[in-house]
Write a protein that holds these residues in place. Sequence first.
Motif: not given
Length: 508
Positions: A332-358
């Motif tokens: 998981c990201p250390p303190p002060f860092m954030e990650i999320k998974i996004v779909r091709e259209d830029g929307t946030d992916a659901a837990p377990g859904e594969v997308g691009e790591i940003v």
Amino acid sequence: MHIGMLLPRHARFRGDHLAFLCGDQRFTYRAFNAYVNKLANAIRAAGLKKGDKVATVLPNCTQLMAAYWAAAKSGTVIVPMSPLLQDAGLISLLADSDTVLVLGHVSFTETFQRIRPQLPAIAADRWILVGDGAPPQGFRSYETFVADASEDNPPETGLTEHDVFNIMYSSGTTGLPKGIVHTHYVRAMYCMIFAMSFRIIPESVVLHAGSIVFNGAMVDLMPWMFAGASYILHETFNAEAVIETIAAEKVTHIVMVPAQIIQVLDSKAFTPEKLSSLEMLHNIGAPLLIEHKKRINELLPGRFYELYGLTEGLMTVLDKHDSIRKEGSVGCPPPFMEIKIVREDGTDAAPGEVGEIVGRSPCLMPGYYKRPDLTAKAIRDGWLHSGDAGYCDDEGYLYLVDRIKDMILSGGVNVYPRDIEEVIGQHPDVREVAVFGAPDAKWGEVPVAAVVLRSGAAVTADELHTWTNTRVGAKFQRITDVVFYDEFPRNVAGKTLKREMRDRYAPG
């Protein structure tokens, strides 16, 4: 505030503490500070000012480590370059980085003689050679360069945390490498965040046996200096030497790439007792196959860490206390860092859904050197787009699926090489595996497995082909061929060069 303040601080307040070991050289903080000061003052005496670029073309050595901290003190910008670069690559990077002084190993003398005429920005007296023997005409030896320089701390140059500390060039496996800029602030964040994440304290003993010219080395190098711990640098990687040093010096922290970890575990010299002082055995550079993680957690429980990250400034850490509970995760990201998974259209992916790591973090680069166009593509609305595919579980832990560019498109189906690699890695005769896509007239691309066998293994390509294809989870994951390597091609960071294997591949 800048990271050049760290070494003088330790020299003043804990000057007798063991700071740095390389080869037969051992330095206290007081002695290492004096050694670094000579180089920093020599750089200033050569006419360089704050912001000027100093490139290194050096293997692991004391002078390379000194160059990092001399840059931090003098306000110059350090540009580490791989000693594996050829003429064209050196010319390209030295010119692109606006380098005005080169610290190079004497073994590069002939290369430097060939390329100097094409680099007029580097004055004749600013080619400095490290190594034994008198330099040829037109070059200066390192010893001569620093001979008359003071061991006192250099004068302040007005450095702030916003000034640039380094330009790290990407591996360059595709196209022209990009210069990734890091400020003193970014490196200060490396110091504090990773010292906390890896539990590096003043009493820690850090061993680094891989090349320190790539950014992965900074995850233990920066917290070492921040904490005022002890750092051992091996000039080259040797599994037996790593085991011997850990036992002799009571090493507490080590960072290695997967190939190095495997070599240590497979060494005849390895016993868990010899590595009993370790508090951290850290994998970096590429995910370690689960089979190897299980072996580490059985033989050396409570020590395995893993880091996923980009030099540009996106990281997650798998803590040693999560390495079994979250098997397969890269943390998981250390303190002060954030990650999320996004779909091709830029929307946030659901837990377990594969997308691009940003992600976004205080370690985020300000940009690529002189390439605002590439910076704008990589960083959008403050989020760094990794080009990697992954997913997060319900607790936010990241699972890396693969590099998007390594994904195989076979018959319209996305095939992730890592899924197949995890299967093949379970074969008892397989030491390392890399799966890549090969062109195919019918399917577009098909998976091919490149394999390094364990010593004494007798499995054939046909046997491994059949064994794998009866175990993969889907028909489209079946491999079409197996090719054997003695060792995989790698860049200086130790990363496997799948593109080179793909280009080299000839069926049948």
